[in-house]
Design an enzyme around this catalytic site. Structure first.
Site, PDB file in Angstrom:
ATOM      1  N   PHE A  30      -7.584  10.229   1.712  1.00 31.65           N
ATOM      2  CA  PHE A  30      -8.094   9.333   0.675  1.00 31.65           C
ATOM      3  C   PHE A  30      -7.056   8.262   0.383  1.00 31.65           C
ATOM      4  O   PHE A  30      -5.894   8.565   0.125  1.00 31.65           O
ATOM      5  CB  PHE A  30      -8.402  10.123  -0.608  1.00 31.65           C
ATOM      6  CG  PHE A  30      -8.936   9.260  -1.713  1.00 31.65           C
ATOM      7  CD1 PHE A  30     -10.263   8.846  -1.710  1.00 31.65           C
ATOM      8  CD2 PHE A  30      -8.114   8.842  -2.748  1.00 31.65           C
ATOM      9  CE1 PHE A  30     -10.760   8.038  -2.722  1.00 31.65           C
ATOM     10  CE2 PHE A  30      -8.612   8.026  -3.768  1.00 31.65           C
ATOM     11  CZ  PHE A  30      -9.933   7.632  -3.759  1.00 31.65           C
TER      12      PHE A  30
ATOM     13  N   ASP B 130       1.197   7.325   2.311  1.00 37.26           N
ATOM     14  CA  ASP B 130       0.574   7.212   0.992  1.00 37.26           C
ATOM     15  C   ASP B 130       1.092   8.347   0.120  1.00 37.26           C
ATOM     16  O   ASP B 130       0.649   9.484   0.226  1.00 37.26           O
ATOM     17  CB  ASP B 130      -0.954   7.261   1.146  1.00 37.26           C
ATOM     18  CG  ASP B 130      -1.685   7.133  -0.187  1.00 37.26           C
ATOM     19  OD1 ASP B 130      -1.065   7.391  -1.234  1.00 37.26           O
ATOM     20  OD2 ASP B 130      -2.875   6.785  -0.169  1.00 37.26           O
TER      21      ASP B 130
ATOM     22  N   LYS C 290       0.074   6.839  -9.461  1.00 38.92           N
ATOM     23  CA  LYS C 290      -0.143   8.025 -10.307  1.00 38.92           C
ATOM     24  C   LYS C 290       1.073   8.439 -11.162  1.00 38.92           C
ATOM     25  O   LYS C 290       1.268   7.902 -12.236  1.00 38.92           O
ATOM     26  CB  LYS C 290      -0.651   9.184  -9.442  1.00 38.92           C
ATOM     27  CG  LYS C 290      -2.079   8.949  -8.923  1.00 38.92           C
ATOM     28  CD  LYS C 290      -2.776  10.218  -8.511  1.00 38.92           C
ATOM     29  CE  LYS C 290      -4.271   9.994  -8.309  1.00 38.92           C
ATOM     30  NZ  LYS C 290      -4.676   9.620  -6.961  1.00 38.92           N
TER      31      LYS C 290
HETATM   32  C1  LIG Z   1      -5.404   8.425  -6.339  1.00 34.39           C
HETATM   33  C2  LIG Z   1      -5.069   8.047  -4.961  1.00 34.39           C
HETATM   34  C3  LIG Z   1      -5.272   6.738  -4.486  1.00 34.39           C
HETATM   35  C4  LIG Z   1      -5.933   5.679  -5.309  1.00 34.39           C
HETATM   36  O1  LIG Z   1      -5.240   5.361  -6.467  1.00 34.39           O
HETATM   37  P1  LIG Z   1      -5.990   4.571  -7.645  1.00 34.39           P
HETATM   38  O2  LIG Z   1      -4.926   4.374  -8.681  1.00 34.39           O
HETATM   39  O3  LIG Z   1      -7.119   5.436  -8.105  1.00 34.39           O
HETATM   40  O4  LIG Z   1      -6.483   3.295  -7.095  1.00 34.39           O
HETATM   41  C5  LIG Z   1      -4.870   6.454  -3.196  1.00 34.39           C
HETATM   42  N1  LIG Z   1      -4.310   7.379  -2.401  1.00 34.39           N
HETATM   43  C6  LIG Z   1      -4.098   8.648  -2.828  1.00 34.39           C
HETATM   44  C7  LIG Z   1      -3.449   9.628  -1.911  1.00 34.39           C
HETATM   45  C8  LIG Z   1      -4.489   9.026  -4.104  1.00 34.39           C
HETATM   46  O5  LIG Z   1      -4.311  10.298  -4.510  1.00 34.39           O
END
Ligand SMILES: *Cc1c(COP(=O)(O)O)cnc(C)c1O
Length: 410
Positions: free
Chosen positions: A134, A218, A247
């Site tokens: 994701f 990521d 986050k």
């Molecule tokens: C939450 C998340 C995103 C997206 O972040 P947002 O602040 O919701 O745009 C992207 N990559 C990972 C791995 C995530 O956990």
């Protein structure tokens, strides 16, 4: 009118029904409007690193808001420069690293996508990403997100992205000198807290380097100490070309960043990217204070130790429903034998704990990095009671032919 009526009428329908309305938080606890207390083991999806209303967080916002909040990226501010230096230090970029600030995970990954295109140019149109990972909900990051059901309503996607399995063999088979970058989510949170195979990152580093492709990690969910290192890639001792964070970095303040290493730091040039809000004094002051407190209170180590303690305690629960735990530090996936994760989340809410189900057979636990014995003991007691509730319902189902399993909204 209830809050449910208001939410159902006024809020965008893309999230489904809100599960509860919270009015206040303190540490690892939340309160609803009726004064009921909940133990929060979701922490806003791995966001509230210090828990709720931590004095360091509160003070940083109040002090910076009373000093200087926003001046635009035509200008520098002290908290912005301080946070960039801190991120470079904890990521281990050395002098050659650089930081781009945005306001969310998706924006950090959008910047990383553009970085990959700048590196690739016309000669390297291909971008590889992992099936099931994701990376966000914007059109660019959705193109990087290997989940067909998420992409389907919004086709066509930005071209060039190909999805591969999370194995070294799949990477070897797919890569060539026309690949600009490989995007990796080190522990796939949304897919059910699935860690990469051991040694994958080290192999991916070697393979991408051999083919001149960037390795972009990521760390939006795994960063800020959550896995027991500042960043998950550090468990394998590699140096990526870029990482993205968001986050937990802001502890509840919306902020994201792209951190580049070495030559990748020279790819952006004036005019190629920007953001009005990104990196403003208020957000960077708060994130700087949050990271400072994580460091001062040794919360990266706490994440490692409390994570191990919590896993052990969960695995010691006498329940046939649990198949085991996976993840790293305080990013824990609890596997379930039956597709009852949503029913378990609902039962947990009744018993006064907030947890989340990324899919039908997984519970995701991402509490504040500040948790200790008190929170863990209370969690185990309430989680055990929640498991009993669902087990009893399953027995009832078996005798009536009804089903407790329910679909989990994405
Ligand atoms: C939450 C998340 C995103 C997206 O972040 P947002 O602040 O919701 O745009 C992207 N990559 C990972 C791995 C995530 O956990």
């Amino acid at each position: 009118m209830t809050w449910q009526d208001d939410a159902g009428r006024d809020l965008v329908k893309s999230f489904g029904a809100r599960m509860q309305m919270f009015v206040r938080g303190e540490g690892s606890y939340l309160w609803d409007a009726d004064g009921k207390r909940y133990l929060d083991f979701l922490a806003g999806i791995a966001v509230d690193s210090l828990g709720h209303a931590h004095p360091v967080f509160v003070d940083a916002i109040a002090t910076q808001a009373a000093t200087l909040s926003h001046v635009s990226n035509y200008f520098a501010t002290p908290p912005q420069l301080a946070l960039a230096a801190t991120l470079k230090r904890i990521a281990g970029t050395g002098d050659s690293g650089r930081v781009y600030f945005g306001n969310s995970g998706a924006e950090a990954n959008e910047a990383a996508f553009k970085l990959a295109r700048l590196h690739g140019g016309a000669e390297r149109p291909r971008i590889l990403a992992l099936t099931d990972a994701f990376h966000g909900r914007t059109m660019g990051t959705l193109a990087l997100t290997g989940k067909p059901y998420m992409q389907e309503p919004f086709l066509p996607m930005t071209p060039g992205v190909e999805f591969i399995d999370s194995t070294v063999e799949a990477l070897e088979a797919a890569i060539d000198d026309r690949v600009a970058a490989l995007f990796v989510e080190p522990v796939k949170g949304e897919a059910g807290v699935l860690p990469l195979p051991e040694g994958y990152l080290a192999a991916a580093r070697e393979i991408t380097e051999r083919h001149g492709a960037l390795l972009i990690i990521d760390e939006i969910q795994t960063g800020a100490g959550r896995t027991g290192e500042w960043f998950a890639f550090q468990h394998e001792g590699i140096t990526p070309d870029a990482i993205t964070v968001a986050k937990g970095i802001g502890g509840g303040f919306p902020i994201g960043a792209l951190i580049t290493f070495g030559a990748a730091s020279e790819l952006f040039y004036p005019g190629t990217h920007g953001s009005t809000f990104g990196g403003n004094a208020l957000g960077t002051a708060v994130a700087g204070a949050v990271l400072g407190e994580i460091e001062r209170a040794d919360l990266v180590r706490n994440a490692a130790e409390r994570g191990a303690q919590l896993r052990q305690a969960i695995e010691a629960i006498d329940s046939d429903l649990i198949t085991g735990c996976r993840g790293a530090g305080l990013l824990i996936g609890v596997g379930l034998r039956h597709p009852v994760a949503k029913a378990l989340v609902a039962a947990a809410q009744e018993h006064g704990i907030v947890i989340n189900a990324p899919n039908d057979e997984t519970i995701r636990l991402v509490p504040a990095l500040t948790i200790g014995d008190v929170e863990i003991d209370e969690f185990i007691e309430l989680f055990t009671a929640s498991l009993r509730t669902v087990e009893d319902a399953l027995v009832l189902d078996a005798s009536t032919g009804l089903s407790t399993s329910t679909e989990v909204p994405a």
